[in-house]
Write a protein that holds these residues in place. Sequence first.
Motif, PDB file in Angstrom:
ATOM      1  N   MET A  29      48.856 118.300 -78.721  1.00  0.00           N
ATOM      2  CA  MET A  29      48.011 117.154 -79.070  1.00  0.00           C
ATOM      3  C   MET A  29      49.274 115.891 -79.391  1.00  0.00           C
ATOM      4  SD  MET A  29      44.897 117.495 -79.033  1.00  0.00           S
ATOM      5  CE  MET A  29      43.901 116.745 -80.347  1.00  0.00           C
ATOM      6  N   ARG A  30      49.314 114.995 -78.522  1.00  0.00           N
ATOM      7  CA  ARG A  30      50.539 114.114 -78.495  1.00  0.00           C
ATOM      8  C   ARG A  30      50.197 112.681 -79.093  1.00  0.00           C
ATOM      9  NH1 ARG A  30      53.630 112.426 -72.953  1.00  0.00           N
ATOM     10  NH2 ARG A  30      53.223 110.328 -73.488  1.00  0.00           N
ATOM     11  N   ALA A  31      50.596 111.972 -80.110  1.00  0.00           N
ATOM     12  CA  ALA A  31      50.624 110.702 -80.242  1.00  0.00           C
ATOM     13  C   ALA A  31      51.606 110.009 -79.752  1.00  0.00           C
ATOM     14  CB  ALA A  31      50.266 110.595 -81.813  1.00  0.00           C
ATOM     15  N   ASP A  32      51.206 108.785 -79.219  1.00  0.00           N
ATOM     16  CA  ASP A  32      52.500 107.837 -78.557  1.00  0.00           C
ATOM     17  C   ASP A  32      52.619 106.658 -79.504  1.00  0.00           C
ATOM     18  OD1 ASP A  32      52.653 109.578 -76.460  1.00  0.00           O
ATOM     19  OD2 ASP A  32      51.903 108.203 -75.057  1.00  0.00           O
ATOM     20  N   ASP A  33      53.794 105.851 -79.391  1.00  0.00           N
ATOM     21  CA  ASP A  33      53.806 104.615 -79.820  1.00  0.00           C
ATOM     22  C   ASP A  33      54.315 104.660 -81.532  1.00  0.00           C
ATOM     23  OD1 ASP A  33      53.132 103.918 -77.447  1.00  0.00           O
ATOM     24  OD2 ASP A  33      51.170 102.765 -78.032  1.00  0.00           O
TER      25      ASP A  33
ATOM     26  N   LEU B 154      36.320 117.590 -84.580  1.00  0.00           N
ATOM     27  CA  LEU B 154      37.327 118.105 -83.850  1.00  0.00           C
ATOM     28  C   LEU B 154      37.992 119.357 -84.081  1.00  0.00           C
ATOM     29  CD1 LEU B 154      39.427 117.673 -81.298  1.00  0.00           C
ATOM     30  CD2 LEU B 154      40.610 116.131 -82.543  1.00  0.00           C
ATOM     31  N   LYS B 155      38.403 119.652 -85.508  1.00  0.00           N
ATOM     32  CA  LYS B 155      38.993 120.700 -86.057  1.00  0.00           C
ATOM     33  C   LYS B 155      38.167 122.021 -85.892  1.00  0.00           C
ATOM     34  CE  LYS B 155      41.312 117.981 -89.765  1.00  0.00           C
ATOM     35  NZ  LYS B 155      41.511 117.802 -91.048  1.00  0.00           N
ATOM     36  N   GLN B 156      36.727 121.760 -86.036  1.00  0.00           N
ATOM     37  CA  GLN B 156      35.839 122.754 -85.822  1.00  0.00           C
ATOM     38  C   GLN B 156      35.534 123.183 -84.318  1.00  0.00           C
ATOM     39  OE1 GLN B 156      34.376 124.551 -88.442  1.00  0.00           O
ATOM     40  NE2 GLN B 156      34.001 126.126 -86.918  1.00  0.00           N
TER      41      GLN B 156
ATOM     42  N   ASP C  33      46.671 114.739 -91.721  1.00  0.00           N
ATOM     43  CA  ASP C  33      45.054 115.015 -91.966  1.00  0.00           C
ATOM     44  C   ASP C  33      44.393 115.551 -90.846  1.00  0.00           C
ATOM     45  OD1 ASP C  33      45.252 114.352 -94.682  1.00  0.00           O
ATOM     46  OD2 ASP C  33      44.823 112.332 -94.289  1.00  0.00           O
ATOM     47  N   GLY C  34      45.132 115.256 -89.717  1.00  0.00           N
ATOM     48  CA  GLY C  34      44.344 115.584 -88.224  1.00  0.00           C
ATOM     49  C   GLY C  34      45.110 116.872 -87.595  1.00  0.00           C
ATOM     50  N   VAL C  35      45.196 116.464 -86.095  1.00  0.00           N
ATOM     51  CA  VAL C  35      45.709 117.759 -85.424  1.00  0.00           C
ATOM     52  C   VAL C  35      46.756 117.481 -84.296  1.00  0.00           C
ATOM     53  CG1 VAL C  35      43.378 118.725 -85.513  1.00  0.00           C
ATOM     54  CG2 VAL C  35      43.998 117.092 -83.737  1.00  0.00           C
TER      55      VAL C  35
ATOM     56  N   MET D 112      39.826 104.136 -83.737  1.00  0.00           N
ATOM     57  CA  MET D 112      39.036 105.015 -83.216  1.00  0.00           C
ATOM     58  C   MET D 112      39.355 106.259 -83.336  1.00  0.00           C
ATOM     59  SD  MET D 112      37.960 106.791 -80.485  1.00  0.00           S
ATOM     60  CE  MET D 112      37.978 105.942 -78.886  1.00  0.00           C
ATOM     61  N   GLU D 113      40.570 106.419 -82.461  1.00  0.00           N
ATOM     62  CA  GLU D 113      41.190 107.955 -82.402  1.00  0.00           C
ATOM     63  C   GLU D 113      41.967 108.283 -83.404  1.00  0.00           C
ATOM     64  OE1 GLU D 113      42.554 107.681 -77.613  1.00  0.00           O
ATOM     65  OE2 GLU D 113      43.946 107.168 -79.026  1.00  0.00           O
ATOM     66  N   CYS D 114      42.374 107.559 -84.577  1.00  0.00           N
ATOM     67  CA  CYS D 114      42.943 108.185 -85.494  1.00  0.00           C
ATOM     68  C   CYS D 114      41.705 108.704 -86.261  1.00  0.00           C
ATOM     69  CB  CYS D 114      43.610 106.869 -86.356  1.00  0.00           C
ATOM     70  SG  CYS D 114      44.161 107.406 -88.145  1.00  0.00           S
ATOM     71  N   ASP D 115      40.677 108.140 -86.505  1.00  0.00           N
ATOM     72  CA  ASP D 115      39.413 108.602 -87.085  1.00  0.00           C
ATOM     73  C   ASP D 115      39.007 109.983 -86.416  1.00  0.00           C
ATOM     74  OD1 ASP D 115      37.248 108.232 -89.184  1.00  0.00           O
ATOM     75  OD2 ASP D 115      35.881 108.618 -87.274  1.00  0.00           O
ATOM     76  N   PHE D 116      39.096 109.836 -85.066  1.00  0.00           N
ATOM     77  CA  PHE D 116      38.412 111.232 -84.393  1.00  0.00           C
ATOM     78  C   PHE D 116      39.587 112.298 -84.746  1.00  0.00           C
ATOM     79  CE2 PHE D 116      38.881 113.629 -80.532  1.00  0.00           C
ATOM     80  CZ  PHE D 116      37.806 114.455 -80.357  1.00  0.00           C
ATOM     81  N   LEU D 117      40.763 112.032 -84.560  1.00  0.00           N
ATOM     82  CA  LEU D 117      41.722 113.229 -84.614  1.00  0.00           C
ATOM     83  C   LEU D 117      41.700 113.627 -86.250  1.00  0.00           C
ATOM     84  CD1 LEU D 117      44.631 111.267 -82.587  1.00  0.00           C
ATOM     85  CD2 LEU D 117      43.610 113.355 -81.932  1.00  0.00           C
TER      86      LEU D 117
END
Length: 251
Positions: free
Chosen positions: A5-9, A232-234, A26-28, A222-227
């Motif tokens: 799971m890659r986060a750019d920028d 998503l974790k489940q 807090d995410g993945v 939006m992506e921050c919230d989703f990640l």
Amino acid sequence: MKLIMRADDLGFSEAVNYGILKSIVDGVITSTGMMPNMESAKHGYELVKNLDIALGQHTNICVGKPLSDPALIPSLVQKNGEFCSSKEIRARKEDSIVVEEAEIEIEAQLQRFIEITGRKPDYFEGHAVFSENFFKALKNVADKHGLFFCNPSIDKEWEKENHLYGLPFFKLDSDGLYDPKEYMQDNFQLIKENECSVAIFHPGYLDQYILTHSSFTKIRAMECDFLCSEWLKQWICDHQIELVNFKNYQK
């Protein structure tokens, strides 16, 4: 099944940095790429430096100012010495980026990455510019310094050689958004079939710099919230997907 799971920028702005931090803690997110030429690059590094992730160089030649002398890289810059935008580069009928000039700036950004972090990047790739000459320059510099050049979703031969397969790029709606749950579900079969897949995101919060300089705005929050979502974790747990990072695939 393995998934990066890659986060750019990282470094684009302080707001983006804080969003990426949250998406890791807090995410993945397992890997993030830093834009060395940006003013907020060091700020971003300080936030994530002690976290268990792969930290790459997200080489940027289309936002802000270059680290090398603009006079040496005319194919990359405007008359004011700042980079040409990705939109301007995409509008060109031919790939007018000069490989040797791109290498000069890529080298300068690598040296800044090392100055900030005290080490070489765990992986090495580029931001927003889909240019064969840019990719060639990135690979040349990576080979010169023994770095892990990373090009999933774009170079199918690279994917086969490295056993890493990028998920397809998402399609944005008229609001510049998409349904991330649907995106992951639609690509589950690819994740299941591939030895290891790479999903690329751009999480972040918004500040004036991002609103002015990026076409990705609401999508970042939006992506921050989703990640960071329990859904998503489940979903990852239910499908027994193992989260890994690029350090697991360095040669």
